[in-house]
Design an enzyme around this catalytic site. Structure first.
Site, PDB file in Angstrom:
ATOM      1  N   SER A 187      53.647  35.485 115.877  1.00 58.58           N
ATOM      2  CA  SER A 187      54.102  35.333 114.497  1.00 58.58           C
ATOM      3  C   SER A 187      55.371  34.510 114.351  1.00 58.58           C
ATOM      4  O   SER A 187      55.581  33.899 113.306  1.00 58.58           O
ATOM      5  CB  SER A 187      54.302  36.708 113.864  1.00 58.58           C
ATOM      6  OG  SER A 187      55.204  37.485 114.622  1.00 58.58           O
ATOM      7  N   HIS A 215      47.772  36.098 111.964  1.00 60.72           N
ATOM      8  CA  HIS A 215      48.060  34.713 111.582  1.00 60.72           C
ATOM      9  C   HIS A 215      46.946  33.748 111.971  1.00 60.72           C
ATOM     10  O   HIS A 215      47.082  32.535 111.781  1.00 60.72           O
ATOM     11  CB  HIS A 215      49.382  34.254 112.213  1.00 60.72           C
ATOM     12  CG  HIS A 215      50.543  35.105 111.778  1.00 60.72           C
ATOM     13  ND1 HIS A 215      51.248  34.865 110.622  1.00 60.72           N
ATOM     14  CD2 HIS A 215      51.076  36.233 112.317  1.00 60.72           C
ATOM     15  CE1 HIS A 215      52.193  35.788 110.483  1.00 60.72           C
ATOM     16  NE2 HIS A 215      52.106  36.636 111.498  1.00 60.72           N
ATOM     17  N   LYS A 247      48.440  37.571 104.305  1.00 62.91           N
ATOM     18  CA  LYS A 247      48.833  36.240 104.779  1.00 62.91           C
ATOM     19  C   LYS A 247      47.802  35.225 104.268  1.00 62.91           C
ATOM     20  O   LYS A 247      47.797  34.940 103.078  1.00 62.91           O
ATOM     21  CB  LYS A 247      49.014  36.294 106.283  1.00 62.91           C
ATOM     22  CG  LYS A 247      50.126  37.295 106.646  1.00 62.91           C
ATOM     23  CD  LYS A 247      50.345  37.465 108.103  1.00 62.91           C
ATOM     24  CE  LYS A 247      51.571  38.300 108.424  1.00 62.91           C
ATOM     25  NZ  LYS A 247      51.652  39.638 107.862  1.00 62.91           N
TER      26      LYS A 247
HETATM   27  C1  LIG Z   1      51.234  39.729 113.982  1.00 62.61           C
HETATM   28  C2  LIG Z   1      51.521  40.634 112.831  1.00 62.61           C
HETATM   29  N1  LIG Z   1      50.954  41.844 112.795  1.00 62.61           N
HETATM   30  C3  LIG Z   1      51.191  42.692 111.784  1.00 62.61           C
HETATM   31  C4  LIG Z   1      52.025  42.375 110.748  1.00 62.61           C
HETATM   32  C5  LIG Z   1      52.292  43.376 109.672  1.00 62.61           C
HETATM   33  O1  LIG Z   1      51.450  43.182 108.575  1.00 62.61           O
HETATM   34  P1  LIG Z   1      51.858  43.744 107.132  1.00 62.61           P
HETATM   35  O2  LIG Z   1      52.862  42.793 106.586  1.00 62.61           O
HETATM   36  O3  LIG Z   1      50.570  43.777 106.378  1.00 62.61           O
HETATM   37  O4  LIG Z   1      52.430  45.116 107.346  1.00 62.61           O
HETATM   38  C6  LIG Z   1      52.628  41.101 110.738  1.00 62.61           C
HETATM   39  C7  LIG Z   1      53.505  40.618 109.661  1.00 62.61           C
HETATM   40  O5  LIG Z   1      53.901  41.164 108.721  1.00 62.61           O
HETATM   41  C8  LIG Z   1      52.375  40.228 111.802  1.00 62.61           C
HETATM   42  O6  LIG Z   1      52.966  39.027 111.847  1.00 62.61           O
END
Ligand SMILES: Cc1ncc(COP(=O)(O)O)c(C=O)c1O
Length: 401
Positions: A187, A215, A247
């Site tokens: 990320s 992503h 996203k």
């Molecule tokens: C790789 C990854 N997993 C999980 C999440 C968490 O998702 P959420 O924002 O829906 O809690 C994110 C970013 O927020 C992320 O970049």
């Protein structure tokens, strides 16, 4: 700096001292009020006009008329779900969303969670516990790291994107069952996990591989099915995948997708599924619309990847040093928190919103600007961003004060 110790019971002073320490290290977070003002990632940032170059709306779906119409129509029947899924909060729109997500990912079953953070906690903790091992890439998203720690399993991190390091840890662990967890696209770096090699190492050790493709879904692969499609990996190689819906999908929430038995076990055990309110049904309706748009408008995927190429080519010409990322996440490493903050502020003054990413989100010494691209950006804005970056990164670093 070490903050002075306050008198016992003086919690207010204790908290103020702790925040002062965070501030002195250049790590204090400040929120900005950001509001969308136009279709091409135009935003108002605390009242100042800017182009947003650090969101995760990679396909420009968050403002898409089909999503907002589906959302508004479903919201007319009620704003909230009123309870958790296992009490009275499970709405037909949640059910429909899960069926669409299972079909869209080509898996037997999908389970929707209220956020990606909750999905990651829930899935890992449902499948691993005392006596098991959880092995994770050291640059995994914080929610996966937290999940591994919370699970009670033996927790180990392997070197970033290093399948040989993973294999060594898998062969050394005394655990009865091992679970390997990795981001598909990292990320904060934008690079891809070496999934074929990780899948082989996991299979050889009898370990379960879980990929968080927050992503990758919507962006990578011939039809946008993410890093698994990009690498041509099926369910035998990667049994479980997790996706987030806030996203590229332009909505909110998350899901896990895979074999029915594993998904059912997650439903039965995941505390972050059971003990939280279900997503508002209108959010599920918007996500269903997003799935339609993803397949109906493949040009969005091509467009964002074209902009990635444009940004990289122009940045190289301008002498900017980029990481090797092939995705819409294009970090520019600056080192110290102060350098990243100063650059971010100077960009905002020029009309570009690019957040400074600092520890603990990234390792110490790797503070950065995290530039992201969206299908809804205009060519001219990308070009102007590169010019502004070239100008700003030549500036002396501001004293953070
Ligand atoms: C790789 C990854 N997993 C999980 C999440 C968490 O998702 P959420 O924002 O829906 O809690 C994110 C970013 O927020 C992320 O970049």
């Amino acid at each position: 700096m070490t903050a002075p110790t306050p008198a016992p019971g003086d919690w207010r002073q204790w908290a103020a001292n702790a925040v002062a320490e965070i501030d002195a290290a250049g790590l204090r977070r400040r929120r900005r009020n950001v509001e969308s003002t136009g279709p091409a990632q135009q935003v108002s940032v605390d009242g100042r006009a800017a182009i947003n170059f650090c969101g995760n709306d990679y396909l420009g779906l968050a403002q898409h008329a089909r999503l907002t119409a589906a959302f508004a129509q479903a919201a007319a029947a009620g704003a909230g779900s009123g309870a958790s899924h296992l009490v009275t909060g499970h709405h037909p729109l949640h059910h429909a969303l899960e069926q669409r997500l299972a079909a869209w990912t080509g898996r037997e079953r999908a389970l929707a969670f209220s956020s990606g953070y909750l999905a990651n906690l829930g899935v890992v903790c449902a499948l691993a516990g005392r006596g098991d091992a959880v092995l994770e890439d050291r640059l995994n998203h914080a929610s996966l790291i937290d999940a591994g720690l919370l699970s009670g399993a033996r927790f180990a991190r392997y070197a970033h994107a290093d399948a040989a390091a993973l294999a060594a840890k898998l062969s050394a662990t005394p655990a009865r069952r091992s679970i390997v967890v990795t981001d598909g696209v990292f990320s904060m770096d934008g690079d891809l996990a070496p999934l074929p090699a990780l899948a082989a190492a996991s299979r050889n050790a009898g370990a379960l591989l879980i990929v968080d493709d927050a992503h990758g879904y919507g962006v990578l692969g011939a039809t946008g099915r993410g890093t698994l499609e990009h690498f041509g990996l099926d369910e035998a190689a990667v049994p479980l995948a997790i996706g987030t819906l806030g996203k590229a999908f332009g909505s909110y929430g998350a899901f896990v997708t895979g074999p029915a038995e594993l998904v059912e076990l997650v439903l039965q055990r995941a505390r972050s599924y059971r003990y939280t309110t279900a997503l508002p049904p209108a959010v599920a309706a918007a996500t269903i619309a997003a799935l339609d748009v993803l397949d109906a408008e493949p040009w969005r995927r091509a467009r964002v990847l074209d902009l990635v190429a444009r940004f990289r080519q122009r940045a190289a010409t301008a002498g900017l040093v980029l990481a090797g990322s092939p995705t819409p996440i294009q970090p520019i490493l600056l080192g110290t928190p102060d350098a990243a903050l100063a650059a971010s502020e100077a960009l905002l003054a020029r009309g570009f919103m690019v957040a400074a990413i600092r520890p603990p989100t990234v390792p110490a010494g790797t503070s950065r600007l995290r530039v992201t691209l969206s299908a809804s950006h205009e060519d001219r804005d990308v070009d102007a961003l590169v010019d502004a970056l070239a100008e700003v990164l030549a500036l002396p670093v501001r004293d953070a004060g």
